[in-house]
Design a protein around this motif. Structure first.
Motif, mmCIF file in Angstrom:
data_model
loop_
_atom_site.group_PDB
_atom_site.id
_atom_site.type_symbol
_atom_site.label_atom_id
_atom_site.label_comp_id
_atom_site.label_asym_id
_atom_site.label_seq_id
_atom_site.Cartn_x
_atom_site.Cartn_y
_atom_site.Cartn_z
ATOM 1 N N THR A 96 0.809 -1.221 0.000
ATOM 2 C CA THR A 96 0.000 0.000 0.000
ATOM 3 C C THR A 96 0.841 1.270 0.000
ATOM 4 O O THR A 96 0.504 2.245 -0.671
ATOM 5 C CB THR A 96 -0.946 0.007 1.222
ATOM 6 O OG1 THR A 96 -1.739 -1.192 1.202
ATOM 7 C CG2 THR A 96 -1.854 1.219 1.226
ATOM 8 N N TYR A 97 1.948 1.268 0.757
ATOM 9 C CA TYR A 97 2.761 2.473 0.925
ATOM 10 C C TYR A 97 4.188 2.234 0.446
ATOM 11 O O TYR A 97 4.852 1.307 0.898
ATOM 12 C CB TYR A 97 2.799 2.900 2.399
ATOM 13 C CG TYR A 97 1.445 3.218 2.969
ATOM 14 C CD1 TYR A 97 0.785 4.393 2.633
ATOM 15 C CD2 TYR A 97 0.827 2.333 3.850
ATOM 16 C CE1 TYR A 97 -0.461 4.689 3.158
ATOM 17 C CE2 TYR A 97 -0.417 2.623 4.385
ATOM 18 C CZ TYR A 97 -1.056 3.796 4.038
ATOM 19 O OH TYR A 97 -2.294 4.080 4.561
ATOM 20 N N LYS A 98 4.651 3.097 -0.426
ATOM 21 C CA LYS A 98 6.010 2.995 -0.966
ATOM 22 C C LYS A 98 7.063 3.106 0.142
ATOM 23 O O LYS A 98 8.111 2.478 0.079
ATOM 24 C CB LYS A 98 6.225 4.101 -2.007
ATOM 25 C CG LYS A 98 7.575 4.057 -2.661
ATOM 26 C CD LYS A 98 7.732 5.185 -3.660
ATOM 27 C CE LYS A 98 9.152 5.177 -4.214
ATOM 28 N NZ LYS A 98 9.412 6.339 -5.051
ATOM 29 N N GLY A 99 6.773 3.893 1.177
ATOM 30 C CA GLY A 99 7.723 4.124 2.262
ATOM 31 C C GLY A 99 7.678 3.098 3.372
ATOM 32 O O GLY A 99 8.222 3.317 4.456
ATOM 33 N N VAL A 100 7.026 1.958 3.147
ATOM 34 C CA VAL A 100 6.999 0.855 4.117
ATOM 35 C C VAL A 100 7.640 -0.346 3.440
ATOM 36 O O VAL A 100 7.212 -0.769 2.374
ATOM 37 C CB VAL A 100 5.554 0.511 4.555
ATOM 38 C CG1 VAL A 100 5.541 -0.662 5.526
ATOM 39 C CG2 VAL A 100 4.874 1.726 5.178
ATOM 40 N N GLU A 107 9.193 4.968 6.534
ATOM 41 C CA GLU A 107 9.730 6.310 6.347
ATOM 42 C C GLU A 107 8.674 7.286 6.846
ATOM 43 O O GLU A 107 7.558 7.341 6.317
ATOM 44 C CB GLU A 107 10.044 6.566 4.875
ATOM 45 C CG GLU A 107 11.185 5.734 4.348
ATOM 46 C CD GLU A 107 11.438 5.955 2.862
ATOM 47 O OE1 GLU A 107 10.751 6.814 2.230
ATOM 48 O OE2 GLU A 107 12.318 5.263 2.317
ATOM 49 N N VAL A 108 9.028 8.011 7.899
ATOM 50 C CA VAL A 108 8.085 8.956 8.498
ATOM 51 C C VAL A 108 7.757 10.028 7.458
ATOM 52 O O VAL A 108 8.640 10.560 6.799
ATOM 53 C CB VAL A 108 8.678 9.574 9.777
ATOM 54 C CG1 VAL A 108 7.738 10.619 10.368
ATOM 55 C CG2 VAL A 108 8.981 8.480 10.793
ATOM 56 N N GLY A 109 6.473 10.284 7.283
ATOM 57 C CA GLY A 109 6.032 11.242 6.268
ATOM 58 C C GLY A 109 5.543 10.564 5.003
ATOM 59 O O GLY A 109 4.901 11.195 4.172
ATOM 60 N N SER A 110 5.827 9.273 4.853
ATOM 61 C CA SER A 110 5.394 8.553 3.653
ATOM 62 C C SER A 110 4.017 7.921 3.835
ATOM 63 O O SER A 110 3.432 7.428 2.881
ATOM 64 C CB SER A 110 6.407 7.463 3.279
ATOM 65 O OG SER A 110 6.365 6.403 4.221
ATOM 66 N N VAL A 111 3.529 7.937 5.061
ATOM 67 C CA VAL A 111 2.194 7.415 5.371
ATOM 68 C C VAL A 111 1.451 8.485 6.173
ATOM 69 O O VAL A 111 2.090 9.290 6.862
ATOM 70 C CB VAL A 111 2.245 6.083 6.165
ATOM 71 C CG1 VAL A 111 2.948 4.999 5.380
ATOM 72 C CG2 VAL A 111 2.900 6.261 7.512
ATOM 73 N N PRO A 112 0.126 8.500 6.113
ATOM 74 C CA PRO A 112 -0.613 9.479 6.913
ATOM 75 C C PRO A 112 -0.309 9.304 8.405
ATOM 76 O O PRO A 112 -0.069 8.186 8.875
ATOM 77 C CB PRO A 112 -2.082 9.148 6.607
ATOM 78 C CG PRO A 112 -2.050 8.418 5.305
ATOM 79 C CD PRO A 112 -0.748 7.671 5.277
ATOM 80 N N LYS A 113 -0.320 10.405 9.140
ATOM 81 C CA LYS A 113 0.021 10.378 10.563
ATOM 82 C C LYS A 113 -0.856 9.388 11.338
ATOM 83 O O LYS A 113 -0.357 8.647 12.178
ATOM 84 C CB LYS A 113 -0.119 11.774 11.175
ATOM 85 C CG LYS A 113 0.411 11.854 12.591
ATOM 86 C CD LYS A 113 0.137 13.192 13.262
ATOM 87 C CE LYS A 113 1.036 14.263 12.768
ATOM 88 N NZ LYS A 113 0.917 15.516 13.565
ATOM 89 N N GLY A 114 -2.137 9.349 11.043
ATOM 90 C CA GLY A 114 -3.039 8.418 11.724
ATOM 91 C C GLY A 114 -2.645 6.969 11.491
ATOM 92 O O GLY A 114 -2.703 6.139 12.411
#
Length: 121
Positions: free
Chosen positions: A66-70, A85-92
């Protein structure tokens, strides 16, 4: 989100402890008290603020797709840990991942203590 804010959020979890066990103080380990199990490792990788979090393997695969930064965790068990990667996924979503990791790594209550708690009710 900055590293200090991420650490502050992790410290809101019940009895969470901030630790710096390595000579390189860039690695902040967030632990449970007592046994000291990790639930998060906060660090910079290739100039990006990242956090390693434990995750159920099925959910882990979903998050990676789902997320490129995970992605599979740096320097941890690739099946059970993700690097985010902090900022690559919504804060929630990030906070939900931290909660999930905290719950997965929480010390287990021995069966005898569970039985005693039920008897007290």
């Amino acid at each position: 989100m900055e590293k200090k804010a991420l650490i502050a959020h992790c410290l809101t979890y019940h009895n969470a402890v901030e630790d710096y066990p390595f000579a390189d103080n860039d690695f902040t380990i967030m632990r449970h008290p007592g046994g000291g199990k990790w639930f998060a490792c906060i660090m910079h990788l290739q100039g990006k603020l990242c956090i390693n979090l434990k995750c159920d393997p099925v959910k882990s695969e979903f998050l990676r797709k789902t997320y490129k930064g995970v992605y599979p965790a740096w320097h941890m068990n690739k099946e059970h840990w993700n690097t985010v990667e902090v900022g690559s996924v919504p804060k929630g979503e990030l906070f939900a991942m931290i909660t999930h990791s905290f719950e997965l790594t929480a010390p287990k209550i021995p069966k005898a203590k569970k039985a005693n708690k039920k008897a007290e009710k």
